[in-house]
Design an enzyme around this catalytic site. Structure first.
Site, PDB file in Angstrom:
ATOM      1  N   ASP A  21      17.005 -13.323 -21.762  1.00 54.21           N
ATOM      2  CA  ASP A  21      16.247 -13.822 -22.908  1.00 54.21           C
ATOM      3  C   ASP A  21      15.524 -15.056 -22.378  1.00 54.21           C
ATOM      4  OD1 ASP A  21      15.404 -15.396 -25.119  1.00 54.21           O
ATOM      5  OD2 ASP A  21      16.775 -14.280 -26.405  1.00 54.21           O
ATOM      6  N   HIS A  22      14.211 -14.961 -22.252  1.00 54.12           N
ATOM      7  CA  HIS A  22      13.520 -16.026 -21.516  1.00 54.12           C
ATOM      8  C   HIS A  22      13.626 -17.388 -22.215  1.00 54.12           C
ATOM      9  CE1 HIS A  22      10.132 -15.164 -24.232  1.00 54.12           C
ATOM     10  NE2 HIS A  22       9.619 -16.313 -23.885  1.00 54.12           N
ATOM     11  N   HIS A  47      15.597 -14.586 -29.565  1.00 52.20           N
ATOM     12  CA  HIS A  47      15.271 -15.993 -29.322  1.00 52.20           C
ATOM     13  C   HIS A  47      15.835 -16.941 -30.385  1.00 52.20           C
ATOM     14  CE1 HIS A  47      12.804 -13.951 -26.530  1.00 52.20           C
ATOM     15  NE2 HIS A  47      11.741 -13.791 -27.281  1.00 52.20           N
TER      16      HIS A  47
HETATM   17  C1  BG6 Z   1       8.382 -12.438 -26.840  1.00 52.70           C
HETATM   18  C2  BG6 Z   1       7.839 -11.721 -28.038  1.00 52.70           C
HETATM   19  O1  BG6 Z   1       9.731 -12.096 -26.610  1.00 52.70           O
HETATM   20  O2  BG6 Z   1       8.299 -13.840 -27.042  1.00 52.70           O
HETATM   21  C3  BG6 Z   1       6.406 -12.145 -28.319  1.00 52.70           C
HETATM   22  O3  BG6 Z   1       7.875 -10.317 -27.815  1.00 52.70           O
HETATM   23  C4  BG6 Z   1       6.322 -13.650 -28.434  1.00 52.70           C
HETATM   24  O4  BG6 Z   1       5.908 -11.523 -29.510  1.00 52.70           O
HETATM   25  C5  BG6 Z   1       6.995 -14.317 -27.243  1.00 52.70           C
HETATM   26  O5  BG6 Z   1       4.958 -13.992 -28.508  1.00 52.70           O
HETATM   27  C6  BG6 Z   1       7.072 -15.808 -27.437  1.00 52.70           C
HETATM   28  O6  BG6 Z   1       7.490 -16.409 -26.240  1.00 52.70           O
HETATM   29  P1  BG6 Z   1       7.039 -17.912 -25.897  1.00 52.70           P
HETATM   30  O7  BG6 Z   1       7.772 -18.217 -24.637  1.00 52.70           O
HETATM   31  O8  BG6 Z   1       5.543 -17.881 -25.738  1.00 52.70           O
HETATM   32  O9  BG6 Z   1       7.454 -18.735 -27.062  1.00 52.70           O
END
Ligand code: BG6
Length: 486
Positions: free
Chosen positions: A177-178, A240
């Site tokens: 989960d990034h 997230h």
């Molecule tokens: C992804 C979603 O996991 O996270 C996207 O699929 C979203 O829809 C993105 O835009 C948001 O990531 P970050 O790092 O730009 O907040």
């Protein structure tokens, strides 16, 4: 020990936009372990050199930090290899296994299989890795990284876990989960557990509620057909937002290792009060931005939520009675991810006599995750001069002012962690299943035909009016402030 990273879905978006730029940055900054090679596998017929040329172009576009330079790219490119093949063809998989043997020779090697494919290929890849004996750890560790979406509900997540476990042990599986790779998310752990000043007030005695907002400016764009099936609950909440909730609410782990950290996170999920369908309707608000129905791939009558706000209760000694509000949406006022810890009001509002501003606005700790990273503490001070006039002021910590240089992209530390085998920042099987258990009732309720039509909102706002009214009905207001830090 040498490392091989095998990327399935090598010609896809994730590989060119995130994975390879992250690996390149690690290499350029001297952080990638020496003797690391990357092997791409996908159907597109290409030679090593052709793939390297494509990646050079995409990396120049997507790698953050300094512009791509020939010397470091040249060095990096030598480590890149490509093997064309079809996941469904056993002989192509054997071709991959043979290629890996040729590249690695007899040396013990840590191998990381990265699933950067569309989710329907996860199970076939896992099965093929199993049937070709490629998960066996006789010649070094074998690990597998699974991207989101991890299933589409509890049942599919369980099935995927079973498939993974039929070939890999849980300790070999890294569910990414990034958000957990973001510096400021990890900093929540440091803030809470490396200092003692916050702990005494981090509980129901002093905190009124917590707001976790992930607001995005972007629309769904070209991802319409994926997004319409996912909606904001599957796309952002199950992963997230719940991760942010867990790191905010968890108890201190006894040690900073994967098992202790993840045990504490799972306990938070276990403490979340289960809601039945009748309760779910009142525990959230959904919305859809005007213009969503015109996005390519979106059916003209879609009721999919592009905005959601939900209220969860963590029923444990620390948090009983403190609502956690989770909110996320596309095409909102600005891009900001923030956690607001709203403290209780003083027992006597000495200065709220009608003439002066009430102190309600203060007493807030804002942890800003992005776009700028840092922390702001909001409190009231007396304006100099006669009378008891108050003004909201703040104390601020900003990463960019405190630490020079760029912060690493989330994928960089996470890729390194997989290579070294540290699973602290990855979701465990039970964690993912628990998350779905919490979000599934909302998904079911929001997709039920009995729901009233979805509330529209205007692009550039903080979701539908219903969200403001819903908070007001609970005697609270959203902290609708575009990034507090810049
Ligand atoms: C992804 C979603 O996991 O996270 C996207 O699929 C979203 O829809 C993105 O835009 C948001 O990531 P970050 O790092 O730009 O907040």
């Amino acid at each position: 020990m040498p490392h091989t990273i095998v990327i399935f879905g090598a010609s896809g978006d994730l590989t060119s936009r995130k994975l390879v730029p992250a690996l390149y940055n690690l290499k350029r900054n001297g952080l990638l372990p020496a003797d690391t090679r990357i092997v791409g596998f996908s159907r597109t017929p290409m030679t090593d050199d052709e793939w390297r040329a494509t990646l050079r172009e995409s990396t120049a576009k997507h790698a953050e930090g300094a512009p791509l330079d020939d010397a470091s790219w040249g060095d990096f490119a030598k480590t890149i290899h490509y093997q064309p093949g079809d996941i469904g063809r056993s002989e192509d998989f054997q071709g991959l296994a043979d290629r890996l043997h040729r590249l690695e020779g007899a040396a013990e090697t840590t191998r990381v299989y990265y699933l950067a494919t569309a989710p329907q290929f996860y199970e076939p890849v896992v099965a093929a890795l199993g049937s070709h004996g490629m998960a066996v750890e006789t010649n070094g560790p074998r690990r597998i990284v699974v991207e989101k979406p991890f299933g589409t509900d509890l049942a599919t997540a369980r099935t995927l876990n079973e498939h993974l476990h039929s070939v890999f042990n849980e300790r070999q599986v890294f569910r990414i989960d990034h958000y957990l790779g973001k510096e400021s998310v990890q900093n929540i752990l440091a803030l809470r557990f490396a200092n003692t000043i916050f702990e005494p007030v981090w509980n129901r005695r002093y905190i009124d509620h917590v707001q976790i907002t992930v607001a995005e400016e972007v629309a769904v764009g070209r991802r319409g057909s994926y997004y319409d099936n996912a909606g904001v609950l599957r796309d952002m909440f199950q992963n997230h937002l719940l991760q942010l909730l867990m790191v905010t609410a968890m108890e201190a782990p006894v040690r900073f290792n994967a098992s202790a950290v993840r045990n504490e996170k799972v306990k938070v999920l276990e403490a979340i009060r289960p809601l039945d369908l009748s309760e779910v309707a009142g525990a959230g608000v959904r919305g859809q931005y005007r213009g969503y129905l015109d996005e390519p791939g979106v059916p003209p009558t879609s009721q999919t939520a592009t905005f959601g706000a939900i209220r969860l209760e963590v029923d444990n000694w620390r948090w009983q009675g403190v609502p956690f509000y989770l909110r996320s949406g596309k095409v909102m006022s600005c891009r900001t991810t923030q956690i607001v810890i709203a403290f209780r009001q003083p027992p006597l509002e000495l200065f709220a006599d009608g003439k002066h501003k009430s102190v309600r606005e203060g007493n807030r700790l804002v942890i800003q995750i992005q776009p700028a990273e840092g922390i702001q503490l909001h409190f009231h001070t007396k304006v100099p001069g006669g009378g008891m006039k108050l003004r909201l002021t703040d104390l601020e910590f900003s990463y960019s002012r405190q630490f020079m240089g760029r912060l690493p992209e989330a994928y960089e530390p996470l890729l390194l962690d997989v290579m070294t085998g540290d699973a602290s920042l990855f979701a465990r099987a039970d964690e993912v299943e628990k998350s779905w258990e919490i979000i599934d009732p909302f998904i079911r309720a929001w997709s039920s035909v009995d729901m009233p039509p979805i509330d529209p909102y205007i692009a550039g706002e903080w979701g539908p009016m219903a969200s403001v009214e819903w908070m007001a009905a609970q005697g609270r207001t959203w902290f609708d402030t575009c990034p507090v830090l810049s």
